[in-house]
Scaffold this motif. Structure first.
Motif, PDB file in Angstrom:
ATOM      1  N   LEU A 161      36.206   1.812  49.681  1.00  0.00           N
ATOM      2  CA  LEU A 161      35.191   2.090  51.176  1.00  0.00           C
ATOM      3  C   LEU A 161      35.121   1.853  51.998  1.00  0.00           C
ATOM      4  O   LEU A 161      35.299   0.506  52.318  1.00  0.00           O
ATOM      5  N   LYS A 162      34.735   2.868  53.655  1.00  0.00           N
ATOM      6  CA  LYS A 162      35.186   2.074  54.616  1.00  0.00           C
ATOM      7  C   LYS A 162      33.543   2.472  55.356  1.00  0.00           C
ATOM      8  O   LYS A 162      32.850   2.864  55.378  1.00  0.00           O
ATOM      9  N   GLY A 163      33.473   0.679  55.913  1.00  0.00           N
ATOM     10  CA  GLY A 163      32.163   0.302  56.377  1.00  0.00           C
ATOM     11  C   GLY A 163      30.972   0.409  55.278  1.00  0.00           C
ATOM     12  O   GLY A 163      31.515   0.666  53.999  1.00  0.00           O
ATOM     13  N   GLY A 164      29.632   1.221  55.707  1.00  0.00           N
ATOM     14  CA  GLY A 164      28.583   1.448  54.405  1.00  0.00           C
ATOM     15  C   GLY A 164      27.603  -0.155  54.564  1.00  0.00           C
ATOM     16  O   GLY A 164      26.602   0.532  53.624  1.00  0.00           O
ATOM     17  N   ASP A 165      27.708  -0.454  55.570  1.00  0.00           N
ATOM     18  CA  ASP A 165      27.358  -2.390  55.526  1.00  0.00           C
ATOM     19  C   ASP A 165      26.348  -1.831  56.697  1.00  0.00           C
ATOM     20  O   ASP A 165      25.441  -2.963  56.901  1.00  0.00           O
ATOM     21  N   ASP A 166      26.245  -0.613  57.165  1.00  0.00           N
ATOM     22  CA  ASP A 166      25.652  -0.986  58.691  1.00  0.00           C
ATOM     23  C   ASP A 166      25.311   0.342  58.651  1.00  0.00           C
ATOM     24  O   ASP A 166      24.655   0.780  60.005  1.00  0.00           O
ATOM     25  N   LEU A 167      24.592   0.753  57.758  1.00  0.00           N
ATOM     26  CA  LEU A 167      23.014   1.823  57.981  1.00  0.00           C
ATOM     27  C   LEU A 167      22.177   1.334  58.940  1.00  0.00           C
ATOM     28  O   LEU A 167      21.822  -0.033  57.433  1.00  0.00           O
ATOM     29  N   ASP A 168      21.474   1.312  59.935  1.00  0.00           N
ATOM     30  CA  ASP A 168      19.967   1.213  60.434  1.00  0.00           C
ATOM     31  C   ASP A 168      18.573   1.581  59.092  1.00  0.00           C
ATOM     32  O   ASP A 168      18.312   2.112  58.497  1.00  0.00           O
ATOM     33  N   PRO A 169      18.518  -0.071  59.074  1.00  0.00           N
ATOM     34  CA  PRO A 169      17.476  -0.291  58.048  1.00  0.00           C
ATOM     35  C   PRO A 169      16.117   0.449  58.879  1.00  0.00           C
ATOM     36  O   PRO A 169      14.844   0.074  58.260  1.00  0.00           O
ATOM     37  N   ASN A 170      16.282   0.677  60.162  1.00  0.00           N
ATOM     38  CA  ASN A 170      14.662   1.144  60.877  1.00  0.00           C
ATOM     39  C   ASN A 170      14.693   2.406  60.194  1.00  0.00           C
ATOM     40  O   ASN A 170      13.743   3.161  60.275  1.00  0.00           O
ATOM     41  N   TYR A 171      15.228   2.888  59.308  1.00  0.00           N
ATOM     42  CA  TYR A 171      15.869   4.255  58.983  1.00  0.00           C
ATOM     43  C   TYR A 171      16.037   4.093  57.710  1.00  0.00           C
ATOM     44  O   TYR A 171      15.524   5.445  57.281  1.00  0.00           O
ATOM     45  N   VAL A 172      17.046   3.860  57.434  1.00  0.00           N
ATOM     46  CA  VAL A 172      17.603   4.525  56.084  1.00  0.00           C
ATOM     47  C   VAL A 172      16.617   2.744  54.739  1.00  0.00           C
ATOM     48  O   VAL A 172      16.853   1.191  55.005  1.00  0.00           O
ATOM     49  N   VAL A 393      34.530   6.911  45.066  1.00  0.00           N
ATOM     50  CA  VAL A 393      34.725   6.011  46.520  1.00  0.00           C
ATOM     51  C   VAL A 393      34.375   8.032  47.571  1.00  0.00           C
ATOM     52  O   VAL A 393      33.929   7.263  48.923  1.00  0.00           O
ATOM     53  N   GLU A 394      34.900   8.343  47.013  1.00  0.00           N
ATOM     54  CA  GLU A 394      35.017   9.860  48.036  1.00  0.00           C
ATOM     55  C   GLU A 394      33.951  10.305  48.368  1.00  0.00           C
ATOM     56  O   GLU A 394      32.865  10.548  49.474  1.00  0.00           O
ATOM     57  N   LEU A 395      32.722  10.401  48.032  1.00  0.00           N
ATOM     58  CA  LEU A 395      31.762  11.308  47.448  1.00  0.00           C
ATOM     59  C   LEU A 395      30.326   9.538  48.733  1.00  0.00           C
ATOM     60  O   LEU A 395      29.690  10.518  48.992  1.00  0.00           O
ATOM     61  N   VAL A 396      31.147   8.596  46.931  1.00  0.00           N
ATOM     62  CA  VAL A 396      30.093   7.438  48.727  1.00  0.00           C
ATOM     63  C   VAL A 396      30.459   7.498  50.038  1.00  0.00           C
ATOM     64  O   VAL A 396      29.804   7.815  50.764  1.00  0.00           O
ATOM     65  N   GLN A 397      31.596   8.144  50.554  1.00  0.00           N
ATOM     66  CA  GLN A 397      31.870   7.271  51.827  1.00  0.00           C
ATOM     67  C   GLN A 397      31.170   9.232  52.730  1.00  0.00           C
ATOM     68  O   GLN A 397      30.932   8.288  53.343  1.00  0.00           O
ATOM     69  N   MET A 398      31.293   9.923  52.013  1.00  0.00           N
ATOM     70  CA  MET A 398      30.592  11.719  52.615  1.00  0.00           C
ATOM     71  C   MET A 398      29.179  10.588  52.877  1.00  0.00           C
ATOM     72  O   MET A 398      28.552  10.679  53.778  1.00  0.00           O
ATOM     73  N   VAL A 399      28.608   9.904  51.757  1.00  0.00           N
ATOM     74  CA  VAL A 399      26.654  10.111  52.178  1.00  0.00           C
ATOM     75  C   VAL A 399      26.488   9.114  53.349  1.00  0.00           C
ATOM     76  O   VAL A 399      26.442   8.704  54.029  1.00  0.00           O
ATOM     77  N   VAL A 400      28.128   7.782  53.120  1.00  0.00           N
ATOM     78  CA  VAL A 400      27.971   7.093  54.191  1.00  0.00           C
ATOM     79  C   VAL A 400      27.951   7.149  55.023  1.00  0.00           C
ATOM     80  O   VAL A 400      26.945   6.986  56.446  1.00  0.00           O
ATOM     81  N   ASP A 401      29.013   7.941  55.672  1.00  0.00           N
ATOM     82  CA  ASP A 401      29.451   9.556  57.536  1.00  0.00           C
ATOM     83  C   ASP A 401      28.268  10.117  57.337  1.00  0.00           C
ATOM     84  O   ASP A 401      27.794  10.007  58.680  1.00  0.00           O
TER      85      ASP A 401
END
Lengths: 427, 415
Positions: A161-172, A393-401
């Motif tokens: 999984l690429k990234g995914g640790d960077d979603l803004d916690p002010n929104y998420v 992995v592909e599905l979680v990637q889609m959610v993250v992106d």
């Protein structure tokens, strides 16, 4: 010599369902005398819920038994023609699950003009084979054109999984990944006996008890929990209740509630397993905030460990290369995975293009109470729409992106800017 | 040796054993037509003790009688239609009951259920029907309405009178177990017969799948329309499958004789009218029932009935007569008297609210009906209601005049 003839006798017995000639139903059963006859009955009948043994139905014609689907709008009703019913009605899986068992929930729940439910369930792993003539087109329709010859890829390597640790916690506000697993060799919730269900519970308790480190936890059987434990589980939003949805009840999944049902979670309350609700196991990893990568890491680690623990005890999960992980509802085949976030999108959700954006990103929205609930305060549950034909992995990637993009769009709208240049292509 | 072998092989549940004895090739051959996925056993089988339900929190008649020993004896049996013990008891396992109300907790899937599962059903029947023992007692059937005495109530108190029962068509499975084709056959047989009713019984059938909105509204206004069951006691027994296929309501043009088709039983038959002429209600009830029976017999059908259990219905609580004769009656003073429940008990009557079972009384108006179903005839039960309601009205009048009332001595159970 004796052996082979008795084999043939019993073969005849087992096959006699197809040899029943059509008889007048009136004369089929003898009239009872005033005094009771000896009560031996048949030996060793199977146990379909609510339906009589399949052989009895075969004395009626297929037309007489075919359900009235004229007001129905679900995947099963779209596919099950009278001719198909006739071809499949004499079949049953080795454990005795029949066509009528598969479709009962879809017959009892015509559906909704806007929401297309599946309308059929599996009672065991073999259901997907024995009734493939019905289930393949249902699967194809539900899973975006997935063909009977397609192969499903499983990928539970969280490092991919690429990234995914960077979603803004002010929104998420929170992140969650769930899936299901079925234990091979046991019938599924619509069809299992109490003995089987209890055996699945026992195996699960043993396997989960071996988890250690941050996955160390405790099992709470629904029928044994104290009031204090129950309240805590409710406060943590962990407790699942007896299903009330007629979609589930009509399939027989709620029988014998709460026998052999329970909840396991780790001490950190970030990894949770439901036992014997809609599937043998539902596995959930979750935490507050937007670090989906951490949630998915724990998810994959936990799942892989659990699978190993089951294998050590001689039990595999139901899986094959065409359907991936096999679960009760055909909608959950493949990954059975729903990765989602609770995210604040008050402006985005009012935008005319919100639905279009979700569609292109292959995401779906729900209210924060889960499926069939409404959003509250502009907070939505956004998750992947697909289950089969894409890897975990592909599905979680889609959610993250996709969620990252939605949050970017929300921020633009807050500033009164346009989001046109951010519109994604169809994935 | 051959005979012992065929005994082993004659039951599907023993295929596991077969695979040990005869090798996987034999198993594969036997199961070939269902193209099993390779390697897995047919179905895991557990001893009865592992399948026995957890009834420790349960309070229903099934749970009181279903010992592990009886479960072990019956769990492998099935009726000729394939109805099993687990299916019979499912509703009682799923609905533990209530500390105050003892439900039955099991249903029959067909007429033979009462035989094949007699070891469980006989004690349940005994408990539910006040000691009636199906093994050595006989149930009397008497539909001669002319025998009823004093069957006209004081209409300042009795607002309406009603008698209901059920009938099952022999040879077709009951609602928990019936296939769609069987249910449709019940509908066809009964609707066919009802079309032959004449005179004050001439009427019309409204199928639930085909009624117009206008018809539906009229039936609701008349309080005739029944809905898909919501009670988990019924839904867990499988009676609501395929709703609303082959369900419907028939009533005569005068709206005094009504038949429900394929709700909780094959048929529920109801005779009713405003006011207190119970004798006329019962007379029409008997006449209508006999006419319908005659009409189905002309076509070669009959009702499920035997000497031990009377009329066979889905729920063991409705065996015998299946009859509930009742009135809506104003008893504002009596109902506040502390002796009210005891009086009802001794008269073998029960009270309900005017919405029917599980509802509360409104404005001092109660639904008063017979408690018993089995062991006394229809005439005897209706007479019990007539005598009892007359007594209650007497009590109410006495209380109005400031006089005291007496608790009557308890009636004998089986006459």
């Amino acid at each position: 010599m004796f052996k082979s003839s008795s084999v043939l006798c019993s073969l005849g017995f087992l096959l006699n369902s197809s040899r029943f000639s059509a008889r007048s139903s009136r004369t089929f059963r003898p009239l009872l005398a005033a005094s009771p006859p000896p009560s031996s009955g048949l030996q060793g009948a199977n146990m379909p819920f609510g339906n009589t043994h399949n052989q009895v139905k075969l004395k009626f014609t297929s037309d007489q038994e075919y359900p009235d689907l004229s007001k129905h709008n679900n995947h099963m009703a779209k596919v099950l023609t009278p001719a198909m019913y006739e071809r499949l009605r004499s079949k049953q899986t080795p454990s005795g699950f029949t066509l009528d068992d598969v479709i009962q929930t879809g017959v009892d729940n015509p559906g909704h003009p806007f929401i297309m439910t599946v309308g059929c369930v599996a009672g065991d792993e073999e259901t997907y084979e024995v009734f493939k003539e019905l289930l393949d087109p249902v699967i194809q329709d539900r899973h975006g054109g997935y063909k009977p010859s397609d192969k499903h890829k499983t990928d539970l390597n969280a490092a991919n999984l690429k990234g995914g640790d960077d979603l803004d916690p002010n929104y998420v506000l929170s992140s969650r990944v769930r899936t299901g697993r079925s234990v091979r060799g046991f019938c599924l919730p619509p069809h299992c006996s109490r003995g089987e269900r209890r055996a699945v519970e026992k195996l699960s308790i043993e396997a989960l008890a071996s988890l250690s480190g941050d996955l160390k936890g405790k099992y709470y059987a629904l029928k044994n929990m104290t009031d204090a434990e129950q309240q805590q589980l409710i406060d943590d939003h962990f407790l699942f209740d007896k299903p009330v949805s007629p979609l589930l009840l009509a399939s027989g999944m709620a029988r014998d509630w709460p026998d052999a049902r329970g909840i396991w979670h780790n001490d950190n309350k970030t990894f949770l397993v439901w036992v014997n609700e809609e599937d043998h196991l539902r596995v959930i990893s979750m935490q507050k905030g937007g670090n989906m990568k951490e949630v998915f890491n724990r998810f994959c680690t936990g799942l892989t460990k659990i699978e190993t623990l089951f294998k050590d005890r001689g039990h595999a999960f139901m899986w094959n290369e065409h359907l991936g992980y096999v679960l009760t509802c055909p909608s959950n085949l493949g990954t059975g995975l729903r990765a989602g976030v609770h995210v604040k999108l008050p402006n985005m959700s009012k935008h005319a293009k919100f639905e279009e954006v979700l569609k292109r990103l292959r995401l779906q929205k729900r209210g924060t109470g889960g499926v069939d609930t409404a959003a509250v305060g502009g907070v939505f549950d956004i998750s992947n729409a697909d289950r089969l034909g894409f890897s975990e992995v592909e599905l979680v990637q889609m959610v993250v992106d996709g969620v990252r993009l939605l949050v970017d769009m929300e921020k633009k709208l807050e500033k009164g800017q346009s989001i046109d240049d951010l519109m994604p292509a169809q994935k | 040796m051959a005979s012992s072998f065929s005994r082993i092989l004659s039951s599907k549940r023993n295929i596991g054993i077969l695979s040990l004895v005869g090798g996987s090739a034999t198993v594969g051959f036997l199961l070939h037509r269902d193209h099993v996925s390779a390697g897995s056993p047919v179905r895991r089988r557990y001893p009865a003790s592992a399948e026995y339900p957890d009834l420790r929190k349960h309070n229903n008649c099934m749970a009181s009688s279903l010992t592990p020993a009886i479960y072990a004896k019956l769990c492998d049996k099935a009726t000729p239609n394939g109805f099993t013990l687990d299916q019979a008891i499912q509703t009682g396992v799923d609905n533990p009951g209530h500390p105050f109300i003892k439900t039955v907790g099991l249903v029959a899937g067909d007429e033979e259920s009462y035989e094949v599962f007699a070891d469980l059903l006989d004690p349940v029947i005994k408990e539910r029907h006040n000691g009636y023992d199906p093994r050595n007692m006989r149930h009397p059937t008497d539909l001669d309405a002319s025998k009823i005495q004093s069957g006209q109530f004081d209409e300042r108190y009795v607002l309406s009178s009603r008698v209901r029962t059920g009938r099952s068509i022999r040879g077709l499975s009951l609602p928990p177990a019936c296939t769609r084709a069987e249910r449709r056959e019940v509908e066809r047989v009964v609707v066919d017969a009802l079309a032959g009713l004449k005179g004050d019984l001439t009427g019309k059938y409204y199928s639930l799948t085909q009624m117009t909105e206008k018809e539906q509204q009229q039936l609701i206004d008349d309080h005739f329309l029944f809905d898909k069951p919501v009670s988990p006691l019924l839904t867990c027994a499988g009676m609501a499958r395929d709703w609303p296929d082959a369900r419907g309501i028939w009533h005569n043009n005068e709206k005094t004789f009504l038949i429900w088709i394929n709700e909780e039983d094959h048929t529920r038959v109801i005779s009713m009218e405003k006011g207190g002429n119970m004798k006329r209600v019962f007379e029409r009830f008997c006449r209508g029932l006999k006419e319908v029976e005659h009409l189905i017999q002309e076509k070669g059908w009959e009702f499920m009935w035997n000497e031990r259990l009377g009329y066979i219905l889905t729920c063991p609580s409705n065996l015998g007569t299946g009859l509930r004769a009742g009135v809506h009656v104003k008893l504002p003073l009596l109902s506040k008297d502390a002796r009210f429940s005891k009086i009802l008990d001794n008269l073998r009557l029960q009270k309900r609210g005017t919405g029917g079972v599980d509802t509360a009384a409104v404005g001092g108006v109660f639904d008063i009906s017979n408690l018993d179903r089995l062991g006394q005839s229809e005439v005897q039960l209706v007479q019990t209601v007539v005598d009892g309601v007359n007594y209650l009205i007497e009590c109410e009048k006495r209380l109005e005049r400031g006089q005291d009332i007496k608790v009557p001595p308890p009636l004998k159970q089986f006459k």
